[in-house]
Design an enzyme around this catalytic site. Structure first.
Site, PDB file in Angstrom:
ATOM      1  N   GLU A 114     -12.668  -2.134 -80.443  1.00  0.00           N
ATOM      2  CA  GLU A 114     -13.652  -1.160 -80.935  1.00  0.00           C
ATOM      3  C   GLU A 114     -13.242  -0.746 -82.347  1.00  0.00           C
ATOM      4  O   GLU A 114     -12.070  -0.464 -82.610  1.00  0.00           O
ATOM      5  CB  GLU A 114     -13.704   0.065 -80.022  1.00  0.00           C
ATOM      6  CG  GLU A 114     -14.593   1.199 -80.510  1.00  0.00           C
ATOM      7  CD  GLU A 114     -14.588   2.394 -79.556  1.00  0.00           C
ATOM      8  OE1 GLU A 114     -14.412   2.172 -78.336  1.00  0.00           O
ATOM      9  OE2 GLU A 114     -14.756   3.536 -80.023  1.00  0.00           O
ATOM     10  N   GLU A 134     -16.768   8.804 -87.053  1.00  0.00           N
ATOM     11  CA  GLU A 134     -17.031   9.766 -85.990  1.00  0.00           C
ATOM     12  C   GLU A 134     -16.807  11.165 -86.560  1.00  0.00           C
ATOM     13  O   GLU A 134     -15.887  11.395 -87.342  1.00  0.00           O
ATOM     14  CB  GLU A 134     -16.095   9.558 -84.802  1.00  0.00           C
ATOM     15  CG  GLU A 134     -16.331   8.282 -84.029  1.00  0.00           C
ATOM     16  CD  GLU A 134     -15.418   8.196 -82.819  1.00  0.00           C
ATOM     17  OE1 GLU A 134     -15.880   8.482 -81.705  1.00  0.00           O
ATOM     18  OE2 GLU A 134     -14.231   7.850 -83.016  1.00  0.00           O
TER      19      GLU A 134
END
Length: 409
Positions: free
Chosen positions: A159, A164
């Site tokens: 990932e 974020e």
């Protein structure tokens, strides 16, 4: 004043036209909606009427809840929570509602939102991957722009979190990699914080990674804040040399951001201006020839940062195969042609360096066969007008002289 997107398209078009005129571009891979944007392998600028759904040829909509992170939202289908605004943006909206009686892991869902991905439609393997976005604000908000490796078998498939943000950190975003032995809270990454207490929700920002074999570099608005390589993993497996697909979502609540509270105002929106993946080069690469018919060459074919870029007899090696990106970079051996220390003075040498999105690595090839660094407003120049092998290249005030003229191909 032109919008950032309009200006960006104009610059790409101008660069591409100049490259074609100079012979720098052969068979280019064009952006479907903008033929001038060579080397862009994926692009969505979210143009369309207000209320329209996203382009289903590029994105699929995920539905359901997410027990793994203990998020609180239910991701809905269609354009209920993800729609175009008619002004060139995708709007992902989180609402405190449950109009259809959705059920979540914790019982009746309290919120709705949206999550989009390109699985089965587009995967990237290396390149410059970016999104220009304006994030929401408030406790419990968790917007993200990220990628998963294929086929998905998390965490072993990998990932890459490009951006974020959690609502309790309005001035900070995070970039992280997850893989076998370094997943979840053990992910490896870093944070970038805006100066002066500014919040990311106040304006649009561009979040990007420059991804190459065994290297991922994160930036915000062109400012690099971390680079990761296999050396950072302590012997654990680097699983990022393969295809990944893109994901955009706005989560509500979860282990990391915590749940919304009385201070959280709904609805909240994640606005996405564009998403693009640029290969960073034109294929298959070409020689750049200058004074005495000699070539722009990476000394010793060494890919280390700071390696001199020089004039040398043309020999067809990879050290002389240059590719020109739609982002204005000129690349060889997986790295960028760079003005040392971002200098602008006459005589500043050029070198090979990790691609980092800075103005020191932006170039324009003109129809007059100059290669110009716009930040310095100076030309790529053969030092001392010398034709000797290993003569260092530099930037210098553009004079029109033969030691500043280049032909690609």
């Amino acid at each position: 004043m032109s919008s950032p997107r309009t200006l960006r398209r104009w610059l790409i078009a101008a660069l591409s036209a100049a490259l074609v005129a100079s012979g720098a571009v052969g068979t280019a891979q064009a952006e479907p909606a903008d033929a001038a944007a060579a080397a862009v392998t994926f692009s969505d600028t979210f143009d369309g009427p207000a209320g329209a759904a996203v382009d289903s040829s590029k994105w699929q909509i995920e539905t359901g809840d997410n027990v793994n992170n203990h998020e609180r939202q239910y991701y809905t289908s269609g354009s209920k929570n993800a729609a175009l605004d008619g002004r060139g943006h995708l709007v992902i909206t989180a609402r405190k509602e449950n109009p259809a009686g959705y059920q979540c892991w914790y019982g009746t869902c309290q919120y709705t939102s949206a999550r989009l991905n390109t699985a089965g439609k587009f995967t990237a393997q290396y390149g410059h991957i970016e999104a220009r976005m304006k994030v929401p604000r408030g406790q419990g908000m968790w917007p993200a722009f990220w990628m998963l490796g294929t086929p998905v078998a998390w965490p072993d498939s990998g990932e890459i979190d490009i951006m974020e943000n959690v609502g309790f950190e309005p001035s900070t975003v995070h970039g992280t990699i997850h893989g076998p032995g370094y997943s979840g809270a053990g992910g490896i990454g870093a944070a970038h914080t805006l100066p002066g207490g500014r919040a990311f929700a106040d304006d649009f920002h561009t979040f990007a990674v420059d991804w190459a074999p065994d290297s991922i570099t994160w930036s915000v608005d062109g400012n690099v804040y971390q680079r990761r390589t296999p050396a950072d993993l302590g012997g654990r497996s680097w699983v990022f040399n393969k295809p990944f697909f893109l994901i955009l979502n706005l989560a509500v609540g979860g282990y990391w951001p915590g749940d919304p509270d009385g201070s959280t105002v709904f609805p909240q929106q994640l606005l996405v201006d564009h998403v693009s993946v640029t290969t960073g080069d034109t294929a298959p690469g070409a020689a750049i020839r200058g004074l005495a018919g000699k070539c722009v060459d990476v000394a010793g074919a060494n890919s280390a940062n700071g390696t001199p870029v020089q004039l040398y007899d043309c020999n067809g090696t990879a050290a002389q195969q240059w590719t020109v990106g739609a982002d204005g970079t000129i690349r060889a051996l997986g790295k960028c042609l760079d003005v040392a220390s971002g200098g602008t003075a006459d005589g500043t040498p050029v070198q090979l360096w990790d691609c980092n999105g800075t103005a020191a690595q932006k170039w324009v090839v003109t129809a007059a066969r100059d290669i110009v660094n716009p930040q310095a407003d100076k030309c790529l120049d053969v030092t001392g007008n010398s034709t000797a092998n290993a003569t260092r290249l530099q930037i210098w005030t553009c004079t029109g002289a033969a030691n500043q003229k280049w032909t690609v191909g």
